[in-house]
Design a protein around this motif. Sequence first.
Motif, short mmCIF file in Angstrom:
data_model
loop_
_atom_site.label_atom_id
_atom_site.label_comp_id
_atom_site.label_asym_id
_atom_site.label_seq_id
_atom_site.Cartn_x
_atom_site.Cartn_y
_atom_site.Cartn_z
N ILE A 268 27.01 49.21 33.87
CA ILE A 268 28.20 49.22 33.02
C ILE A 268 29.40 48.93 33.91
CG2 ILE A 268 29.57 50.51 31.34
CD1 ILE A 268 27.17 52.45 31.10
N LYS A 269 30.05 47.82 33.64
CA LYS A 269 31.28 47.47 34.34
C LYS A 269 32.43 48.16 33.61
CE LYS A 269 34.29 43.38 34.73
NZ LYS A 269 34.73 43.31 36.12
N LEU A 270 33.20 48.97 34.31
CA LEU A 270 34.26 49.77 33.70
C LEU A 270 35.63 49.23 34.07
CD1 LEU A 270 32.87 53.31 34.53
CD2 LEU A 270 32.74 52.17 32.33
N ASN A 271 36.54 49.25 33.14
CA ASN A 271 37.93 48.96 33.45
C ASN A 271 38.58 50.25 33.92
OD1 ASN A 271 40.62 48.34 33.55
ND2 ASN A 271 40.75 47.49 31.48
N ALA A 272 38.57 50.46 35.23
CA ALA A 272 39.10 51.70 35.80
C ALA A 272 40.61 51.78 35.69
CB ALA A 272 38.67 51.84 37.26
N GLY A 273 41.23 50.70 35.24
CA GLY A 273 42.66 50.74 34.99
C GLY A 273 43.00 51.16 33.57
N HIS A 274 41.99 51.30 32.73
CA HIS A 274 42.21 51.74 31.35
C HIS A 274 42.61 53.22 31.35
CE1 HIS A 274 41.21 52.93 27.21
NE2 HIS A 274 41.32 51.66 26.88
N PRO A 275 43.54 53.61 30.49
CA PRO A 275 43.99 55.02 30.49
C PRO A 275 42.87 56.03 30.34
CG PRO A 275 45.43 53.67 29.11
CD PRO A 275 44.28 52.79 29.51
N PHE A 276 41.80 55.70 29.63
CA PHE A 276 40.71 56.64 29.44
C PHE A 276 39.76 56.67 30.64
CE2 PHE A 276 40.75 55.99 24.51
CZ PHE A 276 42.05 56.47 24.47
N LEU A 277 39.66 55.55 31.35
CA LEU A 277 38.64 55.41 32.39
C LEU A 277 39.19 55.52 33.80
CD1 LEU A 277 36.72 52.43 30.72
CD2 LEU A 277 35.97 54.81 30.84
N SER A 396 30.19 34.57 28.92
CA SER A 396 31.54 34.22 29.36
C SER A 396 32.58 35.25 28.91
CB SER A 396 31.92 32.84 28.82
OG SER A 396 31.85 32.81 27.40
N ASP A 397 32.23 36.10 27.94
CA ASP A 397 33.18 37.11 27.46
C ASP A 397 33.51 38.14 28.54
OD1 ASP A 397 33.06 35.86 25.02
OD2 ASP A 397 31.67 37.30 24.13
N ILE A 398 32.58 38.38 29.47
CA ILE A 398 32.82 39.39 30.50
C ILE A 398 33.90 38.91 31.48
CG2 ILE A 398 31.78 40.79 32.32
CD1 ILE A 398 30.78 41.53 29.53
N PRO A 399 33.73 37.76 32.15
CA PRO A 399 34.81 37.32 33.04
C PRO A 399 36.12 37.05 32.31
CG PRO A 399 33.10 35.63 32.86
CD PRO A 399 32.56 36.87 32.24
N ALA A 400 36.03 36.57 31.06
CA ALA A 400 37.26 36.32 30.30
C ALA A 400 37.98 37.63 30.04
CB ALA A 400 36.94 35.62 28.99
N GLY A 401 37.24 38.68 29.69
CA GLY A 401 37.84 39.99 29.46
C GLY A 401 38.39 40.61 30.72
N HIS A 402 37.72 40.34 31.84
CA HIS A 402 38.22 40.84 33.13
C HIS A 402 39.57 40.20 33.44
CE1 HIS A 402 37.83 42.15 37.41
NE2 HIS A 402 38.57 41.06 37.60
N ARG A 403 39.65 38.89 33.28
CA ARG A 403 40.87 38.18 33.66
C ARG A 403 42.04 38.50 32.72
NH1 ARG A 403 37.43 32.63 34.53
NH2 ARG A 403 36.23 33.39 36.32
N SER A 404 41.73 38.70 31.45
CA SER A 404 42.81 39.01 30.50
C SER A 404 43.20 40.50 30.53
CB SER A 404 42.37 38.64 29.08
OG SER A 404 41.37 39.52 28.60
N GLY A 405 42.32 41.34 31.09
CA GLY A 405 42.56 42.77 31.10
C GLY A 405 42.11 43.48 29.84
N GLU A 433 40.78 43.04 45.02
CA GLU A 433 41.18 42.75 43.64
C GLU A 433 40.05 42.89 42.64
OE1 GLU A 433 44.34 42.34 42.91
OE2 GLU A 433 44.74 42.61 45.05
N GLY A 434 38.87 43.34 43.09
CA GLY A 434 37.72 43.41 42.18
C GLY A 434 37.20 42.02 41.89
N GLY A 435 36.39 41.89 40.85
CA GLY A 435 35.81 40.59 40.53
C GLY A 435 35.31 40.53 39.11
N ASP A 436 35.10 39.31 38.63
CA ASP A 436 34.68 39.07 37.25
C ASP A 436 33.48 39.92 36.85
OD1 ASP A 436 36.67 37.23 37.11
OD2 ASP A 436 35.37 35.47 36.98
N TRP A 437 32.54 40.10 37.77
CA TRP A 437 31.30 40.81 37.46
C TRP A 437 31.20 42.14 38.18
CZ3 TRP A 437 28.73 38.92 33.48
CH2 TRP A 437 28.94 37.56 33.15
N GLY A 438 32.31 42.59 38.79
CA GLY A 438 32.28 43.84 39.52
C GLY A 438 33.41 44.77 39.11
#
Length: 518
Positions: A268-277, A396-405, A433-438
């Motif tokens: 599970i790749k987590l957005n650690a910058g998200h307020p919940f995570l 492609s939704d994963i790297p796209a979501g990473h780049r858009s935040g 800076e992290g990465g598309d898949w990390g």
Amino acid sequence: MLATAAAPLLSWRAVRAEDDEDAHAHGVGAAAEDVLTVVGPWEMTGLDPSRAGYMFTRMEVVETLLDVDARGRLQPRLATRWETSDDGLAWRFTLRGNRRYHDGTPVTPDSVLACLRRAAGRPGVLGLAGIRAIALERGAIVFTLARPFAPLPWLLTHYSTQILAPASFDAAGKVVRIVGSGPFRIAAISMPQQFDVARFDGYGGLAPPGRVLKARYISVARAETRTLLVQSGQADLAFALDPPSIRALQHSPKAVLVSAMLPRTTFIKLNAGHPFLADVRVRRAIALCVQRQGIARALLRDPDLGATQLFPPSLDGWHDAGLAPLRTDLREARRLLDAAGWQPGADGIRRRGGQRLALTLTTFVDRPELPPIAAALQEEMRQVGIAVRVVIGNSSDIPAGHRSGALQMGLVARNFGNVPDPVATLLQDFGAEGGDWGAMGWRNAEVPALLARLASGDYPTPDAMHADRARVAAVLQSELPVIPVVWYRQVCAASRRIAGTGIDPFERSYGIAGLRWA
């Protein structure tokens, strides 16, 4: 009981009808007697090496400077020798002589240089090396680096660094055809689903009697369809099979199953910058509610694949048997969420400050095991008070979501052998800076510094290098920018009419040049 048993049978019949239509839509008919047919879920998204170049390395059409064996050890390919300067800032690759592209033109140092310069100027693995210049020196390729980078030779095994003939490019430098130098040449391409290859006699002369001379790759999206194609004799090799397909083929008179554990982990790749995570307690709570062995047993039919850490046992030098394993503990998960201020609501979902602990988990169908794993994770997180909405789209939704935040959580399958030295992939995933898949939104100075040192190769002893690898694994296990779920075993169905099938653990080649008609 009878009603319960009947439902899967009716569902299977419906799937068979749909799959027959799917196979017809892809133009799959009876297998030609002298053509090896390979089916997988991957489409050709373009001819450029950075897009679908891996398809042409797997079908042995194109070559790179170097290759690796099954243990990740470097092997010569278009380069026969490689050496570095004492300060590690220059690398020299001596090219093999007397090689020709499929159009009959020679593989010249100038043509190799042009391809490598092109690859270095585009997004891809060569960007990790800090390359200042690539030049020719007495017929050899010389890389000059801004800093020592020990994994450079392994980068030159990556499909994005493949070497193409000048005839592959138009006047603007765009790839318009694939003219390589491998054992097979392109015979026909029908984008994005199919391409045919034929043995190239200019590669080592005529093939030994009984070897495969013609082959075809067809993109077939549904795992059920790929299974039916093998069962009916319309395909000879089928990849990316889901557990039901594997069970269906276990006693097939038409095919045998070949498997190998790969250096790949589903996490599970987590957005650690998200307020919940952003709170590590929440990330640890999610990790504690994941029932890895249960998922591996029930969905993958292989309990040994429950991921107790990020790096699987197949990743030599990185899997740490002494690392405290990830575990399942719902009570501790609930305690951590309580401590983070998330209290159960009337509907069982936790709330804090008027906000509901609801997250979206994005995954994709390219790997058929991912959607059912996502559904299991959805239920497991619900049990501790986290509401999860599963969205199934494209990879492609994963790297796209990473780049858009916009990405909150993503379920992905990451191959740490994408470049056979894992440091290169880890730099992409867990650099500053992290990465598309990390990592995403994760701030940690120690891991990027350790990875930079590992990339430099500046170690007095192997033990010192091993200690840094172990520390990387320990920090990732503690901080959990990604949460490991299961490891991966590649299973390939191979027709009984061929012999010599094996699995490349680095997924560089299908090995068709070595196959024989049984």
